[in-house]
Design a protein around this motif. Structure first.
Motif: not given
Length: 135
Positions: A45-49, A69-70, A81-89, A133-134
């Motif tokens: 996803v992107g902003v506005g989608d 958020v992967v 890229v997270g392992a498995p998720l991105v921290d703080g996103a 997207i934060n």
């Protein structure tokens, strides 16, 4: 037991709008996007989608935050890229509507046994617009 799912008529819209992702708007150069996980599926996803996801327990015009958020791609083109998720996103989105997709026909039968069953199915979905997207 043999199970068939009859496809939609050619030329019509997809009978699975919850699996369809709005086309990404790529401008000159790189742009920010994220890969989120919801309903057991992953969406880019992107902003506005505008995205059709599996049904969520929210009402229309509410704001929802996706914490799973992967991966996140920043505007400078760097991919985290997270392992498995991105921290703080996180990704925030506004719920546009809840609905059901078009009906599909499921026909089940057992050969040579005079046993058959015809069913219909409408998959529920939630339509959301990505606001931010934060990362």
């Amino acid at each position: 037991m043999v199970k068939f799912i009859l496809p939609h008529i050619a030329g019509q819209k997809s009978v699975y709008p919850h699996l369809r992702i709005a086309s990404l708007k790529k401008e000159a150069g790189a742009f920010m996007y994220a890969i989120i996980e919801t309903g057991g599926k992953q969406y880019r996803v992107g902003v506005g989608d505008v995205v059709f996801v599996e049904k969520l327990d929210v009402q229309a015009d509410e704001t929802i935050t996706f914490d799973k958020v992967v991966a996140v791609s920043k505007e400078d083109g760097k991919l985290s890229v997270g392992a498995p998720l991105v921290d703080g996103a996180s990704v925030s989105a506004k719920v546009l509507k809840n609905g059901k997709s078009k009906k599909i026909t499921v026909f089940t039968y057992k050969p040579k046994k005079d046993s058959k069953r015809k069913m219909g199915h409408r998959q529920p979905y939630t339509q959301v617009r990505i606001e931010a997207i934060n990362a």
